[in-house]
Each structure stands twice: as C-alpha cells, then as structure tokens.
Write a protein that holds these residues in place. Structure first.
Motif, mmCIF file in Angstrom:
data_model
loop_
_atom_site.group_PDB
_atom_site.id
_atom_site.type_symbol
_atom_site.label_atom_id
_atom_site.label_comp_id
_atom_site.label_asym_id
_atom_site.label_seq_id
_atom_site.Cartn_x
_atom_site.Cartn_y
_atom_site.Cartn_z
ATOM 1 N N LEU A 219 31.840 79.879 42.167
ATOM 2 C CA LEU A 219 31.057 80.913 42.843
ATOM 3 C C LEU A 219 30.908 82.155 41.968
ATOM 4 O O LEU A 219 29.844 82.794 41.958
ATOM 5 N N ALA A 220 31.961 82.493 41.227
ATOM 6 C CA ALA A 220 31.882 83.640 40.323
ATOM 7 C C ALA A 220 30.851 83.394 39.217
ATOM 8 O O ALA A 220 30.070 84.296 38.868
ATOM 9 N N VAL A 221 30.840 82.173 38.689
ATOM 10 C CA VAL A 221 29.843 81.821 37.662
ATOM 11 C C VAL A 221 28.442 81.871 38.265
ATOM 12 O O VAL A 221 27.491 82.375 37.638
ATOM 13 N N PHE A 222 28.299 81.364 39.482
ATOM 14 C CA PHE A 222 27.014 81.390 40.194
ATOM 15 C C PHE A 222 26.518 82.829 40.333
ATOM 16 O O PHE A 222 25.345 83.133 40.052
ATOM 17 N N TRP A 223 27.415 83.710 40.750
ATOM 18 C CA TRP A 223 27.066 85.131 40.936
ATOM 19 C C TRP A 223 26.710 85.777 39.601
ATOM 20 O O TRP A 223 25.740 86.550 39.507
ATOM 21 N N LEU A 224 27.464 85.463 38.550
ATOM 22 C CA LEU A 224 27.208 86.044 37.236
ATOM 23 C C LEU A 224 25.843 85.609 36.694
ATOM 24 O O LEU A 224 25.092 86.419 36.129
ATOM 25 N N LEU A 225 25.510 84.341 36.869
ATOM 26 C CA LEU A 225 24.203 83.850 36.420
ATOM 27 C C LEU A 225 23.067 84.557 37.150
ATOM 28 O O LEU A 225 22.030 84.886 36.558
ATOM 29 N N LEU A 226 23.278 84.800 38.439
ATOM 30 C CA LEU A 226 22.267 85.531 39.207
ATOM 31 C C LEU A 226 22.119 86.960 38.701
ATOM 32 O O LEU A 226 20.999 87.486 38.575
ATOM 33 N N ARG A 227 23.235 87.603 38.408
ATOM 34 C CA ARG A 227 23.191 88.986 37.911
ATOM 35 C C ARG A 227 22.513 89.065 36.554
ATOM 36 O O ARG A 227 21.836 90.048 36.236
ATOM 37 N N LYS A 228 22.686 88.041 35.721
ATOM 38 C CA LYS A 228 22.073 88.007 34.388
ATOM 39 C C LYS A 228 20.615 87.540 34.434
ATOM 40 O O LYS A 228 19.973 87.409 33.396
ATOM 41 N N ARG A 229 20.124 87.287 35.642
ATOM 42 C CA ARG A 229 18.729 86.855 35.852
ATOM 43 C C ARG A 229 18.419 85.535 35.155
ATOM 44 O O ARG A 229 17.310 85.316 34.674
ATOM 45 N N VAL A 230 19.416 84.653 35.076
ATOM 46 C CA VAL A 230 19.195 83.322 34.519
ATOM 47 C C VAL A 230 18.369 82.520 35.521
ATOM 48 O O VAL A 230 18.658 82.512 36.715
ATOM 49 N N ARG A 231 17.342 81.837 35.037
ATOM 50 C CA ARG A 231 16.467 81.067 35.914
ATOM 51 C C ARG A 231 16.547 79.588 35.568
ATOM 52 O O ARG A 231 16.937 79.205 34.478
ATOM 53 N N GLY A 232 16.146 78.761 36.535
ATOM 54 C CA GLY A 232 16.108 77.319 36.307
ATOM 55 C C GLY A 232 16.937 76.561 37.332
ATOM 56 O O GLY A 232 18.156 76.747 37.398
ATOM 57 N N TRP A 233 16.270 75.722 38.111
ATOM 58 C CA TRP A 233 16.992 74.944 39.122
ATOM 59 C C TRP A 233 18.004 74.016 38.475
ATOM 60 O O TRP A 233 19.034 73.688 39.083
ATOM 61 N N TYR A 234 17.705 73.558 37.235
ATOM 62 C CA TYR A 234 18.597 72.621 36.532
ATOM 63 C C TYR A 234 19.935 73.271 36.179
ATOM 64 O O TYR A 234 20.878 72.582 35.809
#
Length: 477
Positions: A219-234
């Motif tokens: 969940l922390a990685v999920f949140w961090l990716l969202l904060r970094k604006r990483v895109r891509g369903w894959y």
C-alpha cells in the motif's frame, strides 16, 4: 433611507432560512455527478436483481441444485500462495474487493468534493447513517437475546445496498427529486464506510503479521507511485493483486485492501483538469463493479433453499427474525429518527416541496440490505453452514419486505416526485443547464425574454391570420 437597509435584512433572512433547510437542492456539479453514478448503479442493480433470482432458481430446482453446489464449491488458485479458494470465496473475497475499491473512491470524493467535505452538510447523512446502523443492531440484539439466539449476527442488518435500492426505483418507475437521491447515495457511502470498519474490527480473528506487514508495504508503494504521478494500468493492477493476496493471507478480510487503495486516489481537481484521477478511474471501474463483480457475488451467495418450511422458519428463529426486523423496522426507524433529530436540534426544516413522509419512504428503501448483509452473514456464522443459509434467506426476505413497503410509500407520492423531477430537468433555453439553476443569471433571463418575444410575435401573426380568415367568412355570399 429605509429601503436600502431593508434589502440586506431580507437577504439575511433568506440566507438564514436556507441555512435551516435540510435536503434542499444540491449544486449543479454534484447533481450531474450523482446522476451519472446512479445511472450506472441502477443498471447494476437490475443485473444484481437478475443474478439473485437466477441463484434462487439454480439452487432450488431439483435438477439443478446439485450443480449449483458443485460449482460454488469448486476450488482453484495457487495453493502455495494460500489462494486455493472455492468459486464462492473468490466471489466474496476477490470480486467484492472491486466493489469496495469503488466504495473507497466514493468516500474519498465525498470527503474532498462532495457533501461530506462541509461538516454542517455532513452532519445530517452521517447521523442518519449511524442511527440507521445502530437501530438495526439494537433490534437484532433484543430479538435474538429474548429468543435465546446467537448474538453473532448483530451486524447483518446494518448495511444498505444502494444498487438494489435503485433497481427497485427503476422497476416501480418513480422519479425521486435529486435531493432525496443525493441523500440516499450519501447515506449508502457512509453506510459502506462503517460496514468496512465493522468487517475489519469484528470479523478478524487470527492475524498473520508478516503478510499484513507485506500488505502495508504494498500500500505504501501504491501511494508513493500515485504521489509521483506514475501512470499505467500495467503498474497498478499487478501491484493491487499482490496487495490483495497479502491482505487475504493476513487474516483481515481482503476487501479492506480495495477500500484502502480507493481512499488513496486523488479526488480533487487541479488546474486544467476536467476530472480528477479518482473520478476517471471510478468511471472506468464502476461498470465492472456494478455489472460483473456484484452480480457474480450475488449469484454464488444468494442461492439458498426457499421452501415453504424454510421461509416459515425465518419468522420463528430468533436470529433470522432479528435480521428481518432489523432491516424492515430498524433501518426505517433509525434513519428517519436520526434525520428528524438532526433537524430538530439544528432548528432546520424540510423544503416546502418535501414532507417527512418522503424521508420515511427513503428510510424504508434503505432497508434493502443485500450485498454487504450477505457478506457479513457469511462471516458471522462461518462455523454453522445451516444457520448461514437461514440468515441469507432472512436477508432476502427482509430486503423484499422493505422493497415492497418502500414501493407503496413512494408510489403514493409519485405524482409529486414526477412534478419536482420535471421542474428540475426543464431547460427551455436549451443551453444544457436546467433552468432552475440559472434563476440568478441575467443572461438566462435575456435568453428567455428573446424566446418569449419570438413566441409572442408568432402568436400575434397567427391571431392576425385567424382574424383575416374570420373577416372573409363574414362577407356576403
């Protein structure tokens, strides 16, 4: 000199009156969002209703009942990962995670951009929802304890199924005004939040802390990716599956993972954004949730025996009677009472076009507790399959009674609702915005004046034509 002072005083009185109004007209953006969300939920509710009927037929026709049980108990999935589950468990623990993911996004949006962002506006649905969950639990506890039954099912009648409720509205053909629809949807969002908390707190036994720690890391990685604006369903879909698997193996119900990820999405719009990421993802995932995940869960959860004897036992066994009365009586009394008390202590009143009978009808409609009630019923009586099926039958019976009762109450006022709905939808200047939201816009009145002038000119021309024809008829032959 008195006139200039009189106008502010009138405006102040008008504002004070509007502040004391509950269930008043909602804002145009909120109305548009709710309309779109409810359209999807209504279609999903009809599919849910069809799946429930299919499950009952499949489980009760003698030639088919064995195959229903065989399919439900069929296991698949990797045993090494602790995920060798039956089809029924995949539906309850896997597919419902999608439903709760959407519920998490809805809750987040309500908190940052919807009715729940304003504490004053949030007070009514929150209090009504809390009372609408507490009263069914109290009713169940009283009935079960009086009859010497198990108290484990106290949470079963506390949940409202918004999709099923909207399906009932679609079937009976009523047109609730947007304020009542918004109230019902916000109630369901708050209801889902507390249902999630109930599942997490009261239906978690043995915890695997290693798996739980892994889920939190995911969940922390999920949140961090969202904060970094990483895109891509894959990127996000495989990560979400890992988080879900770890949460399942932790001993906490796997649907909590869906809620947590939904709450992490950004639901406020930034500059030059037509829709926030949360709104875009909800728009994509909601049809999957309402059209596939929830109906499949219903298909493998609602298949219980409904013989005459079994239905009779629903009203004689304390646990099942408590569920029925909790849904039918507890929900209606709790939500209505919570709404009335909130209005009473805040000195608020209903809009002129609504009556307290309308609030009671919507409160009765909230007694339809299907999806989450079935899930909690399975969790509450895990060690007793027979009682689990009986409780499921009680959920179906209670939801049916609540649906019939609310349908009758809503039909009584349907002419009033339709008139209010038509007023809300009227758009005479054809600009895509209902007229009722433009009454303070000078440009709207100029457009309407031009429209009326054209109509008046046309009527004058027709009057002159009719008068000329009359003169010709009066000439001597």
């Amino acid at each position: 000199m008195a006139a200039p002072q009189e106008q502010p005083q009138k405006q102040s009185n008008k504002q004070s009156k509007s502040e004391r109004t509950v269930l008043g007209r909602i804002s145009l953006p909120e109305r548009n969002f709710i309309a779109e969300a409810l359209r999807t939920e209504t279609v999903g509710g009809i599919l849910l209703l069809a799946a429930a009927v299919a499950a009952l037929i499949w489980a009760n026709v003698p030639a088919l009942s064995h195959s229903y049980q065989t399919v439900s108990d069929f296991h698949l999935g990797p045993s090494a990962l602790g995920l060798h589950l039956s089809i029924e468990h995949w539906a309850a623990d896997g597919l419902l995670a999608v439903f709760f993911f959407v519920a998490g996004i809805e809750l987040k949006r309500e908190l940052v951009a919807g009715d729940l962002r304003d504490p004053k506006a949030a007070a009514l649905p929150v209090v009504a929802a809390l009372c609408g969950m507490a009263m069914p639990a109290i009713v169940y506890t009283v009935v079960a304890s009086t009859g010497g039954g198990s108290l484990s099912g106290w949470a079963v009648p506390t949940a409202t199924d918004i999709a099923f409720a909207l399906a009932v509205l679609a079937v009976i053909g009523t047109s609730l005004p947007s304020s009542l629809r918004a109230f019902l949807l916000t109630l369901a969002v708050v209801d889902d939040l507390f249902a999630i908390l109930i599942i997490a707190v009261f239906f978690t036994s043995d915890i695997n802390f290693a798996a739980l720690a892994g889920a939190f890391v995911g969940l922390a990685v999920f949140w961090l990716l969202l904060r970094k604006r990483v895109r891509g369903w894959y990127v996000y879909v495989p990560l979400a599956l890992v988080i879900w698997g770890l949460m399942y193996n932790s001993g906490i119900h796997a649907t909590i993972a869906g809620v947590a990820m939904g709450l992490m999405l950004r639901c406020h719009r930034e500059e030059r954004e037509d829709h926030s990421p949360g709104e875009r993802i909800e728009h994509l995932v909601r049809p999957l949730s309402a059209g596939l995940a929830v109906p499949l869960f219903a298909l493998f959860s609602a298949g219980v025996a409904v013989s005459g004897g079994a239905l009779g036992e629903v009203f004689t066994r304390p646990e099942t009677l408590g569920v029925v009365l909790g849904l039918v009586v507890g929900k209606a009394v709790g939500i209505f009472g919570g709404t009335w008390l909130t209005a009473r202590f805040t000195k608020a009143s209903l809009p002129d076009e609504l009556a307290w009978a309308d609030v009671f009808a919507v409160a009765s409609l909230a007694g339809i507790g299907f999806t989450v009630s079935l899930l909690i019923g399975e969790l509450a009586f895990t060690g007793d399959p027979l009682l689990t099926d009986e409780v499921k039958a009680a959920v179906l019976m209670g939801s049916l009674i609540a649906a019939v009762l609310s349908s009758v109450l809503l039909k009584i006022r349907n002419a009033k609702y339709r008139a209010l709905w038509e007023t809300e939808e009227r758009d005479e200047d054809q600009d895509g915005i209902p007229d009722i939201y433009e009454l303070d816009n000078p440009e709207y009145h100029l457009r309407m004046a031009e429209i009326h002038e054209k109509k008046a000119a046309e009527h004058r021309r027709l009057a002159e034509t009719a008068a000329g024809a009359g003169d010709e008829d009066e000439r001597p032959a």
